[in-house]
Write a protein that holds these residues in place. Structure first.
Motif, mmCIF file in Angstrom:
data_model
loop_
_atom_site.group_PDB
_atom_site.id
_atom_site.type_symbol
_atom_site.label_atom_id
_atom_site.label_comp_id
_atom_site.label_asym_id
_atom_site.label_seq_id
_atom_site.Cartn_x
_atom_site.Cartn_y
_atom_site.Cartn_z
ATOM 1 N N GLU A 207 0.804 -1.217 0.000
ATOM 2 C CA GLU A 207 0.000 0.000 0.000
ATOM 3 C C GLU A 207 0.841 1.273 0.000
ATOM 4 O OE1 GLU A 207 -1.704 0.992 4.128
ATOM 5 O OE2 GLU A 207 -1.377 -1.173 4.203
ATOM 6 N N MET A 208 2.146 1.146 0.287
ATOM 7 C CA MET A 208 3.053 2.278 0.183
ATOM 8 C C MET A 208 4.323 1.820 -0.523
ATOM 9 S SD MET A 208 4.558 2.681 4.094
ATOM 10 C CE MET A 208 2.931 2.880 4.803
ATOM 11 N N SER A 209 5.108 2.766 -0.996
ATOM 12 C CA SER A 209 6.331 2.419 -1.714
ATOM 13 C C SER A 209 7.396 1.904 -0.764
ATOM 14 C CB SER A 209 6.864 3.641 -2.470
ATOM 15 O OG SER A 209 7.408 4.586 -1.556
ATOM 16 N N MET A 210 8.400 1.248 -1.315
ATOM 17 C CA MET A 210 9.495 0.743 -0.493
ATOM 18 C C MET A 210 10.273 1.893 0.142
ATOM 19 S SD MET A 210 8.798 -2.344 -0.841
ATOM 20 C CE MET A 210 8.252 -3.647 -1.936
ATOM 21 N N MET A 211 10.309 3.046 -0.508
ATOM 22 C CA MET A 211 10.939 4.221 0.079
ATOM 23 C C MET A 211 10.181 4.687 1.315
ATOM 24 S SD MET A 211 13.051 6.721 0.377
ATOM 25 C CE MET A 211 14.064 6.487 -1.079
ATOM 26 N N GLU A 212 8.866 4.753 1.225
ATOM 27 C CA GLU A 212 8.050 5.164 2.372
ATOM 28 C C GLU A 212 8.173 4.170 3.523
ATOM 29 O OE1 GLU A 212 4.023 6.955 1.063
ATOM 30 O OE2 GLU A 212 4.664 5.646 -0.573
ATOM 31 N N LEU A 213 8.313 2.897 3.193
ATOM 32 C CA LEU A 213 8.422 1.863 4.214
ATOM 33 C C LEU A 213 9.641 2.078 5.103
ATOM 34 C CD1 LEU A 213 7.481 -0.840 5.434
ATOM 35 C CD2 LEU A 213 8.800 -1.998 3.637
ATOM 36 N N GLU A 214 10.710 2.635 4.527
ATOM 37 C CA GLU A 214 11.951 2.835 5.278
ATOM 38 C C GLU A 214 11.725 3.643 6.556
ATOM 39 O OE1 GLU A 214 14.923 1.664 4.917
ATOM 40 O OE2 GLU A 214 14.755 0.696 2.966
ATOM 41 N N SER A 215 10.880 4.651 6.477
ATOM 42 C CA SER A 215 10.697 5.557 7.614
ATOM 43 C C SER A 215 9.384 5.333 8.364
ATOM 44 C CB SER A 215 10.765 7.015 7.142
ATOM 45 O OG SER A 215 9.786 7.263 6.149
ATOM 46 N N GLU A 216 8.631 4.286 7.994
ATOM 47 C CA GLU A 216 7.337 4.034 8.617
ATOM 48 C C GLU A 216 7.492 3.042 9.775
ATOM 49 O OE1 GLU A 216 4.305 4.512 10.048
ATOM 50 O OE2 GLU A 216 4.156 5.587 8.121
ATOM 51 N N ASN A 217 7.754 3.567 10.964
ATOM 52 C CA ASN A 217 8.027 2.715 12.117
ATOM 53 C C ASN A 217 6.785 2.041 12.692
ATOM 54 O OD1 ASN A 217 10.801 3.212 12.030
ATOM 55 N ND2 ASN A 217 10.592 5.070 13.273
ATOM 56 N N SER A 218 5.609 2.482 12.305
ATOM 57 C CA SER A 218 4.390 1.853 12.819
ATOM 58 C C SER A 218 4.217 0.428 12.317
ATOM 59 C CB SER A 218 3.164 2.691 12.418
ATOM 60 O OG SER A 218 2.971 2.644 11.013
ATOM 61 N N LEU A 219 4.991 0.048 11.292
ATOM 62 C CA LEU A 219 4.879 -1.291 10.712
ATOM 63 C C LEU A 219 5.862 -2.290 11.334
ATOM 64 C CD1 LEU A 219 4.381 -0.384 6.944
ATOM 65 C CD2 LEU A 219 2.653 -0.938 8.641
ATOM 66 N N ILE A 220 6.627 -1.839 12.323
ATOM 67 C CA ILE A 220 7.541 -2.747 13.021
ATOM 68 C C ILE A 220 6.722 -3.709 13.874
ATOM 69 C CG2 ILE A 220 9.381 -2.939 14.740
ATOM 70 C CD1 ILE A 220 10.321 -0.156 13.878
ATOM 71 N N VAL A 221 6.989 -5.014 13.737
ATOM 72 C CA VAL A 221 6.201 -6.006 14.471
ATOM 73 C C VAL A 221 7.009 -6.769 15.505
ATOM 74 C CG1 VAL A 221 4.533 -6.318 12.622
ATOM 75 C CG2 VAL A 221 6.592 -7.733 12.661
ATOM 76 N N GLU A 222 8.341 -6.827 15.364
ATOM 77 C CA GLU A 222 9.125 -7.535 16.362
ATOM 78 C C GLU A 222 10.569 -7.041 16.347
ATOM 79 O OE1 GLU A 222 10.581 -11.555 14.056
ATOM 80 O OE2 GLU A 222 8.601 -11.562 14.954
ATOM 81 N N LYS A 223 11.258 -7.276 17.434
ATOM 82 C CA LYS A 223 12.666 -6.891 17.539
ATOM 83 C C LYS A 223 13.468 -8.057 18.100
ATOM 84 C CE LYS A 223 11.947 -1.943 18.173
ATOM 85 N NZ LYS A 223 12.228 -0.767 19.019
#
Length: 223
Positions: A207-223
């Motif tokens: 739903e967003m570009s790979m560039m946008e994904l880089e800075s979208e921290n809300s999509l982090i699911v695990e560490k």
């Protein structure tokens, strides 16, 4: 900002190839303003967020693309189209547009309102679910442009080989001090990549570009 503008950006002379409200695509240039990769018939554009570019670039001058350059790079084409959340690419073989329509209706997407592409040819790169680009497919339309529903019917067919039904999202992993971090991106979309054989190319993503994904921290699911 205009297409063709020259800037100093990240210690390089660059030229704006195309942009929208979210991203800027550019190529590096020589001191005589010629493209560094002018002879390349296949390339992916450099890209950055529009906000970062505006805050970290210095304008040099405007120089319009030549007719030949515009014909090859097609800056008039959208950088993104048919981007939706609430669904993912399917591994099913849709036999016709009606089958695709039934699939999209479940996510309240009107197939008749999908964006088409004003180009007789386009190269489509499918994407693995760990975000590596796979073998591309050249699409041609004798009418000179693609209707949205026809274009997406072919895109779903191109992408389906790389879809696992138990994993309806793209993953991006990154090493961090205490392990690794995963981002998960669902949705569907088409995003401009560059040119291949001097034909406009797009990759299939979420739903967003790979560039946008880089800075979208809300999509982090695990560490």
């Amino acid at each position: 900002m205009k297409i063709g503008d020259l800037y100093n950006f990240t210690d390089h002379r660059i030229r704006v190839m195309m942009f929208d409200e979210k991203e800027v695509f550019y190529q590096t240039i020589n001191q005589d303003d010629s493209f560094v990769y002018a002879k390349n018939r296949t390339l992916s554009y450099y890209r950055t967020t529009k906000e970062y570019f505006e805050n970290n670039s210095t304008f040099i001058k405007h120089l319009e693309l030549t007719e030949k350059e515009s014909k090859i790079h097609r800056p008039d084409l959208p950088l993104r189209l048919n981007c939706f959340s609430g669904l993912f690419w399917s591994n099913k073989n849709f036999e016709n547009v009606s089958d695709l329509n039934e699939f999209l209706k479940k996510s309240d997407i009107n197939i008749e309102k999908l964006d088409g592409l004003n180009s007789p040819e386009v190269v489509i790169f499918p994407t693995s679910q760990q975000q590596s680009q796979k073998k591309s497919t050249l699409l041609k339309n004798i009418e000179g442009s693609f209707l949205g529903k026809e274009l997406m019917f072919q895109c779903f067919d191109i992408q389906r080989e790389y879809v696992k039904p138990e994993k309806l999202y793209f993953s991006r992993f990154r090493l961090i001090p205490n392990g690794r971090e995963e981002k998960r991106l669902s949705g569907i979309g088409m995003y401009r990549l560059g040119i291949k054989g001097n034909i406009p190319s797009y990759y299939l993503g979420g739903e967003m570009s790979m560039m946008e994904l880089e800075s979208e921290n809300s999509l982090i699911v695990e560490k």
